[in-house]
Write a protein that holds these residues in place. Structure first.
Motif, mmCIF file in Angstrom:
data_model
loop_
_atom_site.group_PDB
_atom_site.id
_atom_site.type_symbol
_atom_site.label_atom_id
_atom_site.label_comp_id
_atom_site.label_asym_id
_atom_site.label_seq_id
_atom_site.Cartn_x
_atom_site.Cartn_y
_atom_site.Cartn_z
ATOM 1 N N SER A 26 0.839 -1.189 0.000
ATOM 2 C CA SER A 26 0.000 0.000 0.000
ATOM 3 C C SER A 26 0.879 1.246 0.000
ATOM 4 C CB SER A 26 -0.897 0.014 1.237
ATOM 5 O OG SER A 26 -0.107 0.136 2.416
ATOM 6 N N VAL A 27 0.260 2.382 -0.268
ATOM 7 C CA VAL A 27 1.005 3.640 -0.249
ATOM 8 C C VAL A 27 1.550 3.912 1.145
ATOM 9 C CG1 VAL A 27 0.763 6.137 -0.440
ATOM 10 C CG2 VAL A 27 -0.188 4.671 -2.209
ATOM 11 N N SER A 28 0.732 3.681 2.167
ATOM 12 C CA SER A 28 1.211 3.898 3.539
ATOM 13 C C SER A 28 2.355 2.946 3.863
ATOM 14 C CB SER A 28 0.065 3.711 4.531
ATOM 15 O OG SER A 28 -0.505 2.424 4.423
ATOM 16 N N GLY A 60 6.250 3.886 4.835
ATOM 17 C CA GLY A 60 6.914 3.295 5.987
ATOM 18 C C GLY A 60 8.182 2.536 5.656
ATOM 19 N N GLY A 61 8.504 2.393 4.373
ATOM 20 C CA GLY A 61 9.747 1.749 3.987
ATOM 21 C C GLY A 61 9.609 0.399 3.316
ATOM 22 N N THR A 62 8.387 -0.123 3.188
ATOM 23 C CA THR A 62 8.189 -1.405 2.507
ATOM 24 C C THR A 62 8.484 -1.248 1.024
ATOM 25 O OG1 THR A 62 6.439 -1.978 4.085
ATOM 26 C CG2 THR A 62 6.553 -3.260 2.051
ATOM 27 N N ALA A 120 3.897 -2.208 -9.292
ATOM 28 C CA ALA A 120 2.933 -1.164 -8.933
ATOM 29 C C ALA A 120 2.230 -0.632 -10.171
ATOM 30 C CB ALA A 120 3.648 -0.030 -8.198
ATOM 31 N N THR A 121 2.966 -0.497 -11.280
ATOM 32 C CA THR A 121 2.371 0.000 -12.518
ATOM 33 C C THR A 121 1.347 -0.991 -13.062
ATOM 34 O OG1 THR A 121 4.388 1.238 -13.060
ATOM 35 C CG2 THR A 121 2.870 0.744 -14.874
ATOM 36 N N TRP A 122 1.675 -2.257 -13.057
ATOM 37 C CA TRP A 122 0.746 -3.302 -13.503
ATOM 38 C C TRP A 122 -0.547 -3.242 -12.690
ATOM 39 C CZ3 TRP A 122 2.514 -9.130 -14.183
ATOM 40 C CH2 TRP A 122 1.423 -9.906 -14.614
ATOM 41 N N HIS A 123 -0.391 -3.202 -11.368
ATOM 42 C CA HIS A 123 -1.544 -3.161 -10.470
ATOM 43 C C HIS A 123 -2.382 -1.901 -10.712
ATOM 44 C CE1 HIS A 123 -3.902 -4.099 -6.984
ATOM 45 N NE2 HIS A 123 -3.425 -3.113 -6.242
ATOM 46 N N ALA A 124 -1.700 -0.776 -10.887
ATOM 47 C CA ALA A 124 -2.404 0.496 -11.059
ATOM 48 C C ALA A 124 -3.116 0.578 -12.406
ATOM 49 C CB ALA A 124 -1.407 1.651 -10.917
ATOM 50 N N LEU A 125 -2.461 0.154 -13.474
ATOM 51 C CA LEU A 125 -3.075 0.254 -14.793
ATOM 52 C C LEU A 125 -4.288 -0.666 -14.923
ATOM 53 C CD1 LEU A 125 0.000 0.551 -17.186
ATOM 54 C CD2 LEU A 125 -1.470 2.361 -16.261
ATOM 55 N N THR A 126 -4.269 -1.784 -14.209
ATOM 56 C CA THR A 126 -5.459 -2.646 -14.207
ATOM 57 C C THR A 126 -6.639 -1.912 -13.576
ATOM 58 O OG1 THR A 126 -4.034 -4.593 -14.002
ATOM 59 C CG2 THR A 126 -6.364 -4.897 -13.521
ATOM 60 N N ARG A 175 -1.634 7.380 -7.227
ATOM 61 C CA ARG A 175 -0.909 7.448 -5.956
ATOM 62 C C ARG A 175 0.125 6.336 -5.867
ATOM 63 N NH1 ARG A 175 -6.130 7.859 -2.611
ATOM 64 N NH2 ARG A 175 -5.291 6.049 -1.563
ATOM 65 N N GLU A 176 -0.280 5.115 -6.246
ATOM 66 C CA GLU A 176 0.646 3.987 -6.174
ATOM 67 C C GLU A 176 1.815 4.158 -7.138
ATOM 68 O OE1 GLU A 176 -2.308 0.327 -4.795
ATOM 69 O OE2 GLU A 176 -1.714 0.511 -6.890
#
Length: 415
Positions: free
Chosen positions: A84-86, A90-92, A99-105, A123-124
């Motif tokens: 997640s963004v949070s 936090g450093g994850t 992230a791009t794959w997940h976001a574009l879907t 945001r992602e």
């Protein structure tokens, strides 16, 4: 100026540009998808959806469910984790390509009519690429945290052209800080991102709302109904968390998501405003053209339908934002309560009650009252005339949500 400060300054400029380009790409991709799917070359999604046949609505939603299910099934096949963004703040680790794959879907299914918001995608992506830029510049852990948060907030700002909201979101939700070292990058990145994504000219406001009239009736409404809206917003936040926790990430998504989208498509044949990120539903409540006709029953029907389709989409395996759906639900709740209130005590438009409902509901659903209020103001370009009832409502909503949270925590500790 120290080396760390110079690096932070460079990272701030790069992050603003990155977020602006991400927002610009998401905007154009969404418009391209909607143009192909709905023949939408102008106007609103609701107008485009209403112009096509019911069979086409069901067909497009079914396609969205199949494509989204296949994409996420492949994405989660070896790794079901989603940063997640949070978590990224936090450093994850947040790999940019994943992230791009997940976001574009998400952008794809929202363009095809999914009942979730589009705001998580920019945001992602902006957070992921900002984190990569921060690592290349060798920022300190604290400065890296600031830049990743600024990237996410600026991504939000860019896709909706809301620079102040992007800044407040960064500071109130992600960083929970008002230090000068955080405030300056938050403001600058959001400003640059909006400049890159939309240029110097402010585009049309996301919602069209008539001038809002203050009145004693509206002020009393805000003071008394604020806690009710806050309780509803908190319940929505918890329900989203519970629903999101059970959504499938394995082979089951290949069944659940297409089936859910077929149902959403069928609902849209009767209530087309359920499609999309919530703009159509909220706009229907702000317009209040139903007040003289079907009235309360129609407003309630839109509210229930949007709520059901949003939770169905999330629970079946869909990913996306709940910010704009929360605006729609808050506006709907404000309109449903405000219609009989205004009939008994006239003085303000139904749109004013919807505005207050959206601000109070969104603020508590995000656990960020300032962000919620500023977002609705920037989304509508209204609110200056009714700030007193709006502030009273948001304050009461926040107090009620906090009290309920504390009561729940005490109850759990006693057990």
């Amino acid at each position: 100026m120290s080396m760390s400060t110079r690096r932070l300054a460079v990272a701030t400029l790069l992050t603003g540009i990155i977020a602006g380009l991400v927002g610009l790409a998401c905007i154009h991709l969404l418009h391209w998808i909607q143009a192909i799917a709905w023949d939408m070359h102008g106007g609103t999604l609701l107008e485009a959806v209403s112009a096509v046949s019911p069979a086409r609505r069901v067909g497009i939603l079914t396609l969205a469910g199949v494509v989204g299910a296949l994409s996420w099934f492949l994405l989660f096949r070896r790794n079901t984790a989603v940063t997640s963004v949070s978590g990224a703040v936090g450093g994850t680790p947040m790999p940019p390509l994943r992230a791009t794959w997940h976001a574009l879907t998400q952008v794809l299914i929202v363009g095809l009519g999914a009942s979730v918001g589009r705001e998580v995608a920019p945001r992602e992506m902006a957070a992921a690429f900002s984190a990569a830029a921060a690592d290349c510049l060798g920022l300190t852990p604290e400065d890296r945290r600031i830049i990743v948060a600024c990237g996410a907030g600026a991504g939000l700002a860019a896709v909706y052209s809301i620079p102040l909201s992007g800044t407040i979101y960064t500071l109130e939700i992600l960083l929970v800080s008002l230090s000068a070292r955080a405030v300056a990058p938050a403001l600058i990145t959001s400003g640059i991102a909006v400049l890159v994504s939309t240029g110097f000219t402010r585009p049309a406001f996301f919602y069209t709302v008539p001038p809002l009239t203050p009145s004693l009736s509206l002020t009393v409404f805000g003071a008394l109904m604020g806690p009710v809206l806050g309780a509803a917003g908190r319940a929505f936040k918890e329900a989203v968390a519970r629903t999101g926790a059970i959504r499938p990430r394995d082979w089951r998504i290949l069944i659940t998501l297409p089936l859910a989208f077929v149902i959403v498509g069928l609902v849209s044949t009767r209530i087309p405003s359920v499609l999309g990120n919530g703009q159509a539903s909220a706009q229907t409540q702000f317009d209040a053209t139903w007040a003289a006709g079907a009235g309360l029953a129609f407003a309630l029907l839109i509210l229930l339908a949007k709520t059901a389709t949003t939770f169905l989409t999330i629970g079946a395996g869909g990913w996306g934002g709940v910010l704009t759906p929360a605006v729609a639900l808050g506006a709907g709740l404000g309109a449903v309560i405000g219609l009989p209130w205004a009939a008994a005590w006239p003085g303000s438009e139904i749109a004013a009650f919807a505005f207050i409902g959206a601000a109070a509901f969104l603020g508590t659903s995000m656990k960020a009252p300032f962000t919620g209020l500023i977002l609705v103001i920037e989304f509508t370009g209204q609110g200056a005339t009714i700030l007193v009832p709006a502030v009273l409502a948001v304050g009461g909503a926040t107090a009620a949500a906090t009290w309920l949270s504390n009561r729940t925590s005490v109850g759990r500790s006693v057990r």
